[in-house]
Design a protein around this motif. Structure first.
Motif, PDB file in Angstrom:
ATOM      1  N   CYS A  29       1.101  -1.468  -0.374  1.00  0.00           N
ATOM      2  CA  CYS A  29      -0.088   0.109  -0.203  1.00  0.00           C
ATOM      3  C   CYS A  29       0.989   1.139  -0.103  1.00  0.00           C
ATOM      4  O   CYS A  29       1.758   1.396   0.870  1.00  0.00           O
ATOM      5  CB  CYS A  29      -0.967   0.090   1.071  1.00  0.00           C
ATOM      6  N   THR A  31       0.971   5.786   0.464  1.00  0.00           N
ATOM      7  CA  THR A  31      -0.783   6.514   0.703  1.00  0.00           C
ATOM      8  C   THR A  31       0.454   8.157   1.234  1.00  0.00           C
ATOM      9  O   THR A  31       1.474   8.184   1.286  1.00  0.00           O
ATOM     10  CB  THR A  31      -0.847   6.173   2.454  1.00  0.00           C
ATOM     11  N   ASN A  33      -1.349   9.049   4.093  1.00  0.00           N
ATOM     12  CA  ASN A  33      -1.849  10.145   4.706  1.00  0.00           C
ATOM     13  C   ASN A  33      -1.013   9.690   6.004  1.00  0.00           C
ATOM     14  O   ASN A  33      -0.846   8.433   6.606  1.00  0.00           O
ATOM     15  CB  ASN A  33      -2.965   9.825   5.159  1.00  0.00           C
ATOM     16  N   ARG A  36      -2.867   6.549   8.773  1.00  0.00           N
ATOM     17  CA  ARG A  36      -3.210   5.792   7.841  1.00  0.00           C
ATOM     18  C   ARG A  36      -1.719   4.872   7.703  1.00  0.00           C
ATOM     19  O   ARG A  36      -2.254   3.496   7.037  1.00  0.00           O
ATOM     20  CB  ARG A  36      -4.166   5.890   6.942  1.00  0.00           C
ATOM     21  N   CYS A  40      -2.526   1.305   5.760  1.00  0.00           N
ATOM     22  CA  CYS A  40      -3.731   2.272   4.998  1.00  0.00           C
ATOM     23  C   CYS A  40      -5.375   2.175   5.164  1.00  0.00           C
ATOM     24  O   CYS A  40      -6.164   2.318   3.893  1.00  0.00           O
ATOM     25  CB  CYS A  40      -3.054   2.329   3.749  1.00  0.00           C
ATOM     26  N   ASP A  43      -8.120   4.849   4.176  1.00  0.00           N
ATOM     27  CA  ASP A  43      -7.527   5.394   3.336  1.00  0.00           C
ATOM     28  C   ASP A  43      -8.018   5.225   1.510  1.00  0.00           C
ATOM     29  O   ASP A  43      -7.318   4.754   1.296  1.00  0.00           O
ATOM     30  CB  ASP A  43      -6.080   5.690   3.341  1.00  0.00           C
ATOM     31  N   ALA A  46      -5.674   5.527  -0.549  1.00  0.00           N
ATOM     32  CA  ALA A  46      -4.239   5.474  -0.758  1.00  0.00           C
ATOM     33  C   ALA A  46      -3.958   4.049  -1.708  1.00  0.00           C
ATOM     34  O   ALA A  46      -5.028   4.041  -2.666  1.00  0.00           O
ATOM     35  CB  ALA A  46      -4.579   4.156   0.897  1.00  0.00           C
ATOM     36  N   SER A  48      -3.267   0.801  -3.527  1.00  0.00           N
ATOM     37  CA  SER A  48      -2.739  -0.881  -3.198  1.00  0.00           C
ATOM     38  C   SER A  48      -2.509  -1.845  -3.877  1.00  0.00           C
ATOM     39  O   SER A  48      -3.074  -1.678  -5.383  1.00  0.00           O
ATOM     40  CB  SER A  48      -3.387  -1.136  -2.539  1.00  0.00           C
ATOM     41  N   TYR A  69       4.517   9.891  -0.442  1.00  0.00           N
ATOM     42  CA  TYR A  69       3.441   8.648  -0.552  1.00  0.00           C
ATOM     43  C   TYR A  69       5.164   8.145   0.979  1.00  0.00           C
ATOM     44  O   TYR A  69       6.143   8.341   0.760  1.00  0.00           O
ATOM     45  CB  TYR A  69       4.113   8.692  -1.799  1.00  0.00           C
TER      46      TYR A  69
END
Length: 132
Positions: A29, A31, A33, A36, A40, A43, A46, A48, A69
């Motif tokens: 993943c 992200t 964030n 998260r 992830c 989110d 995100a 994946s 990221y």
């Protein structure tokens, strides 16, 4: 095997090396964030990917929007969708993070694994690590 949002963007190619077996899958993943990372979950923005395991695996996150990221990988050897743990909560399956961020008393912080994505394609090489 490719994941990403539908808007045009760059491609982040990830090569995961040093897997101890070809059993199961590699779950990845990516992200922006910090709250998260590394799972992830929750989110919606995100990216994946899940790919079959091998000694080395390469996959792409596509249509990546510019931003900061972090990537987390799990070698889910029994393909049960979670990180298995032994006594004292030590992971029994492999893991890895962008920028090869190190694990110390838990997963690395977002900032340790974070990298910038712009408009150009780029690559990340991540060495899988195993505690047991």
């Amino acid at each position: 095997m490719l994941a990403g949002n539908s808007a045009a963007g760059s491609t982040v190619t990830v090569t995961a090396s040093n897997l101890r077996s070809a059993e199961g899958v590699v779950r990845a993943c990516m992200t922006t964030n910090p709250a998260r990372f590394p799972k992830c979950r929750g989110d919606a923005a995100a990216y994946s990917v899940v790919v079959p395991a091998g000694k080395t695996v390469t996959f792409n996150f596509t249509n990546v929007k510019p931003g900061r990221y972090a990537i987390a990988l799990l070698h889910d050897e029994n393909d049960n969708g979670k990180a298995d743990r032994a006594l004292m909560m030590m992971p029994t399956e492999g893991y890895g993070f962008s920028r090869d961020a190190k694990v110390r008393m838990g997963p690395p912080k977002f900032d340790a694994a974070a990298f910038e994505v712009g408009t150009a394609n780029q690559s990340q090489t991540i060495e899988m690590r195993y505690m047991l």
